[in-house]
Motif scaffolding. Structure first.
Motif, PDB file in Angstrom:
ATOM      1  N   ASP A 149     -44.739   3.159 -96.218  1.00  0.00           N
ATOM      2  CA  ASP A 149     -45.412   2.007 -95.629  1.00  0.00           C
ATOM      3  C   ASP A 149     -46.091   2.392 -94.328  1.00  0.00           C
ATOM      4  N   LYS A 150     -46.917   1.474 -93.827  1.00  0.00           N
ATOM      5  CA  LYS A 150     -47.544   1.663 -92.532  1.00  0.00           C
ATOM      6  C   LYS A 150     -46.475   1.650 -91.439  1.00  0.00           C
ATOM      7  N   GLY A 151     -46.795   2.228 -90.293  1.00  0.00           N
ATOM      8  CA  GLY A 151     -45.852   2.305 -89.184  1.00  0.00           C
ATOM      9  C   GLY A 151     -45.389   0.947 -88.701  1.00  0.00           C
ATOM     10  N   SER A 152     -46.320  -0.007 -88.597  1.00  0.00           N
ATOM     11  CA  SER A 152     -45.944  -1.340 -88.127  1.00  0.00           C
ATOM     12  C   SER A 152     -44.990  -2.010 -89.107  1.00  0.00           C
ATOM     13  N   ARG A 153     -45.238  -1.816 -90.376  1.00  0.00           N
ATOM     14  CA  ARG A 153     -44.368  -2.400 -91.420  1.00  0.00           C
ATOM     15  C   ARG A 153     -42.991  -1.722 -91.378  1.00  0.00           C
TER      16      ARG A 153
END
Length: 109
Positions: free
Chosen positions: A29-33
């Motif tokens: 997943d993306k870093g923020s997620r």
């Protein structure tokens, strides 16, 4: 709760937290997620630990309350027994005093 059970629960929670952390870090997943998942996992673990602490605290309070009640009962029983023994000693001393008075009266005649 026995110490063994507490250790088992702590080990289980630690294993879950480590497994969740490793799983989240290696997820595609993306870093923020990923950070959001990590934060949610941390909050869940924190809430579980707080619930466990509250449960143990309540259990300890109950045990101390029962121990206090038992101690009060034992104290009252001890005081009662001492009161009966005191009465026995007083009766014994009164009998001996009466015997000594009787012997003294015989000597005075």
């Amino acid at each position: 709760m026995s110490n063994n059970t507490g250790n088992t629960v702590l080990a289980l929670l630690t294993g879950v937290a480590i497994g969740a952390g490793v799983g989240i870090l290696f997820a595609p997943d993306k870093g923020s997620r990923t950070r959001e998942k990590f934060k949610d996992g941390f909050e869940d673990a924190k809430n579980e630990l707080k619930n466990r602490f509250d449960s143990v605290s309540l259990e300890l309070k109950d045990k101390f309350s029962l121990a206090k009640y038992d101690l009060e009962g034992t104290y009252e029983e001890l005081v009662s027994n001492m009161s009966h023994k005191t009465d026995d000693v007083i009766s014994f001393l009164e009998e001996k005093l009466a015997e000594l008075k009787s012997q003294n009266a015989k000597l005075q005649k």
